[in-house]
Every structure is written in C-alpha cells, then in structure tokens.
Design an enzyme around this catalytic site. Structure first.
Site, PDB file in Angstrom:
ATOM      1  N   HIS A 174     -56.635 -98.070  32.037  1.00  0.00           N
ATOM      2  CA  HIS A 174     -55.523 -98.475  31.167  1.00  0.00           C
ATOM      3  C   HIS A 174     -54.363 -98.891  32.078  1.00  0.00           C
ATOM      4  CE1 HIS A 174     -57.495 -95.778  27.964  1.00  0.00           C
ATOM      5  NE2 HIS A 174     -57.869 -97.034  27.814  1.00  0.00           N
ATOM      6  N   GLU A 197     -55.351 -86.429  32.706  1.00  0.00           N
ATOM      7  CA  GLU A 197     -54.198 -87.054  32.039  1.00  0.00           C
ATOM      8  C   GLU A 197     -52.916 -86.533  32.675  1.00  0.00           C
ATOM      9  OE1 GLU A 197     -54.344 -89.356  29.754  1.00  0.00           O
ATOM     10  OE2 GLU A 197     -56.381 -89.221  28.939  1.00  0.00           O
TER      11      GLU A 197
HETATM   12 ZN    ZN Z   1     -55.649 -93.897  29.445  1.00  0.00          ZN
END
Ligand code: ZN
Length: 422
Positions: free
Chosen positions: A213, A382
């Site tokens: 991303h 994350e």
């Molecule tokens: Zn991501």
C-alpha cells in the site's frame, strides 16, 4: 524515457529553474535601484505574495479548490489511480513565513478510513528530514491543518513521505555491504524496477516485503532500519541470523502507486494486498513476479510491513482463520510478538484486528496466501499514522526514526523463533 524522479532530468530542470530565478532577482534588484523602493514596499516584498500550493512531485497529492485571503486554503485529496481509495496527501506551501495559515481538506469525511482522522495530527517539515506534528482538527467532514511556518516553504503530509529517489539510494548503499546481493525481480505496470535485496547463506528462506500500500510510507522507514541492521557486519545477532537463513527483501512493492501519490493501489488500480491468490501479470505484475520468486526459493517465514490509519498502535495481524494451518506456527507467532515487545516497548499485543474465525481467512491477502501455500509463519506488521498511544511522543508522534528502530528490533524477535520455524 526519463521520469520526473530521475536525477538527470531533475538536474536539467533545476539548472533551467535556477537561471530563471537568477534573472528574476536581477530584474528586482535593477528595478529597486532605478526607482528607489520605499521601505513599506520592501516589507511587502519580504512578507511575500499570497500562499502558493503545489503537489506536482513524486508522491504529491492535493487539489487546490481555492486560496482565500492569502493564508487560507480549501483543498481536496485526489482519488487513487482507477480506484475510489483516498487518504494520502502530500503538498508543499510557499509564502507563509510567520503567518497563521489554515489548510481545510474538505473531502476528508469521504476518505477511505475516516476513523483515521480522529486524534490525528498532520506532519510537516522544512527540510524533508525532520518531521514534526502540527495542530489538526476534524469536524466529521473537513480536516483542518493550522500552522504558522517559521520558513518560506513547508511540506505537509499524511505521514513522512518516502520518495523513490531515497529508495533507490538505499538499495544502492545496501548492495555495497559485504555479502549483500541486489537484483530486479520484475517490472511494475509503469515499467519501474521491483528491487530485491538478498543476504545470508543459511538453509531457511525468510521473506520481508513492504509498501504494498503505497501511502503507508512507515513501511519504507521500517525497511531502512531493518536492512541497516541485517546487513551490519559488526552486529553479532544479524551475523548469526545470516548464517541460519537466506533473507529475501522487497522493500518497495508498489513504486508506481508511491510516485502517483496513491493510498492503496498500483498504476492499474489494483490493491496489491488482495491479489495474492491469482495475481495478473498485466494488472498486478508486482505480486505476480514476487510470488513466482517465492515459489522458486520456498518460504519459511514472511513479514509484510504496513501502516494502519485507525489504530494508534504497532501490532501484528497473523495467519489466523486458515483451514488446516499448523497450530505450532500460531505458537511461534505468539513467541515472536512477545520477543518484539520485550525488545521494543513501542510494540504491543493488546490492541489489533480481531482474528478471523476458522476457515474464514481472506486468502487473497499476502499473509494468508503465503501462510497457507507454504505452511509457514507469515504475518502482517501494522504501524500507526497517528502516534503510539502507549508510548506517545507529542512532537513527532509515530515517526521515521521510530519506524527504523522497530525494523532493527525485529531481528531480536526473529532470533527468538528462528530455531523453530520448521
Ligand atoms: Zn496496508
């Protein structure tokens, strides 16, 4: 063809701009000499014209709706290429030194993750090295950044940007370390290189990927810290790990999306972290090529590095919900997390995503696909866009320096489980 981030192209362009700037200042000087500029006019000149905003650079993203009164901008974030995602922004503002400026992002309430705006503060920098947080409010629709810049030009972004030039320089520097091999695993939709860094001689095959991303630039800062320690000839722990395993690292999975200022997709509008079950050579070549290489090397461990818009924590999302997944590997995950928490108090295990029920894993996601296909420990890391709520830093929030440290600490966590990955 030269790209906008190609240094040769930039050199040429900069030279041209410099010449224009020199001519501009000479004209001003001549005019001042000729007419004898009054003191108040000089003051007006130093105060500068009204605000100027631009996002026409690698990773830039903002549309200017209007500039009102010289120091108030109405803005909107652009959508990702061929997709509806948006949240990443990155723009520079000029002409505001010493003035109270406000930047109202009016479509924030329609962004992909509106919880991301709650208790969020934008980052700002004058030199693109030191990033600090600035006052930011969200009223349910508009995100307003307020700041009085100390210098003429300031850049504002969702998180500290990581331009492709820096990635190329990092790969270039890493390949010069002893025992490091660098190569290109394939090309992206826009024909950019997908760089692969390899090191180590051991029989285990460990994979690390980041920036699927593109708006999650934390992953690139993490990669800097991780690779810097992994390839350090003086680090005894790294040396031991390199003896036990071969490391395959793709620091930047989505350079096209990064250059375009996208939040989640590549140049064909594909969300790469939903492409792992059946990647397309045409629309998601980034995943197609890396998956092929994983098939050739085998995978004994995989970590996919991301950023999360909503949660103010560092956490692991694991290989839960995969039918027939070995329970021993879920125990390894717990051990890895405990060791990472012990090595780095910015990491925690209390807050994260709820685990997927048995058999309900979304196998299009990298972690789930790799864990299922190779029966190995595979995880998603994350990091926050906001701050780490358990270890807050009021000035920088979660920051490039802390991402790098977390990357370096990951070697300690890996050392805790590496003897029992198979
Ligand atoms: Zn991501």
């Amino acid at each position: 063809m030269a790209e906008p981030d190609d240094p040769v192209y930039m050199d040429g362009q900069n030279r041209q701009e410099n010449t224009q700037i020199c001519l501009f200042f000479r004209q001003i000087t001549l005019r001042r000499l000729a007419i004898g500029l009054a003191a108040d006019s000089v003051a007006a000149l130093t105060k500068g014209p009204s605000m100027h905003i631009s996002s026409s650079f690698d990773g830039g993203n903002i549309d200017v709706l209007s500039i009102d009164g010289g120091d108030r901008a109405r803005l909107a974030i652009r959508r990702d290429t061929q997709a509806d995602f948006f949240q990443w922004f990155d723009f520079r503002a000029a002409g505001l030194r010493g003035r109270d400026a406000s930047f109202a992002i009016e479509n924030a309430g329609n962004a992909s993750y509106t919880k991301g705006w709650e208790d969020y503060r934008a980052v700002a920098s004058y030199d693109l090295e030191t990033w600090f947080r600035v006052p930011t409010d969200y009223d349910g629709q508009t995100l307003t950044i307020r700041h009085r810049p100390e210098y003429d030009i300031v850049e504002y972004a969702y998180f500290a940007p990581y331009p492709l030039l820096r990635h190329r320089a990092m790969v270039g520097a890493m390949q010069m370390r002893p025992g490091v091999r660098a190569g290109v695993v394939g090309s992206t939709v826009d024909e950019r290189d997908l760089d692969l860094i390899e090191t180590g001689e051991g029989p285990l095959s460990l994979w690390f990927i980041g920036r699927q991303h593109p708006g999650e630039t934390q992953a690139s800062w993490w990669m800097e810290g991780f690779l810097d320690r992994l390839t350090d000839p003086d680090d005894a722990l790294a040396r031991r790990l390199r003896g036990l395993a071969t490391f395959h690292v793709v620091p930047h999975m989505n350079p096209d999306g990064g250059v375009r200022g996208n939040l989640r997709t590549n140049a064909a509008g594909a969300n790469l972290n939903r492409e792992w079950q059946s990647p397309s050579e045409r629309n998601s070549p980034e995943v197609f090529h890396v998956r092929e290489r994983m098939g050739a090397t085998g995978v004994d461990f995989m970590l996919d590095v991301h950023g999360d818009e909503g949660l103010p924590y560092n956490f692991i999302a694991g290989p839960d919900g995969i039918p027939g997944f070995p329970p021993a590997m879920l125990e390894r995950k717990e051990e890895f997390c405990a060791a990472l928490k012990a090595a780095n108090p910015d990491f925690q295990t209390e807050f994260g995503y709820p685990p997927a029920p048995e058999g309900k894993a979304d196998m299009r996601i990298c972690t789930k696909y790799v864990a299922g296909a190779f029966s190995c420990l595979a995880m998603t890391l994350e990091q926050p866009f906001k701050d780490s709520a358990i270890t807050p830093d009021p000035i920088a929030g979660w920051s490039p320096g802390r991402c790098r440290r977390l990357g370096a600490s990951t070697l300690d966590a890996l050392a805790a489980v590496i003897d029992r990955l198979r």
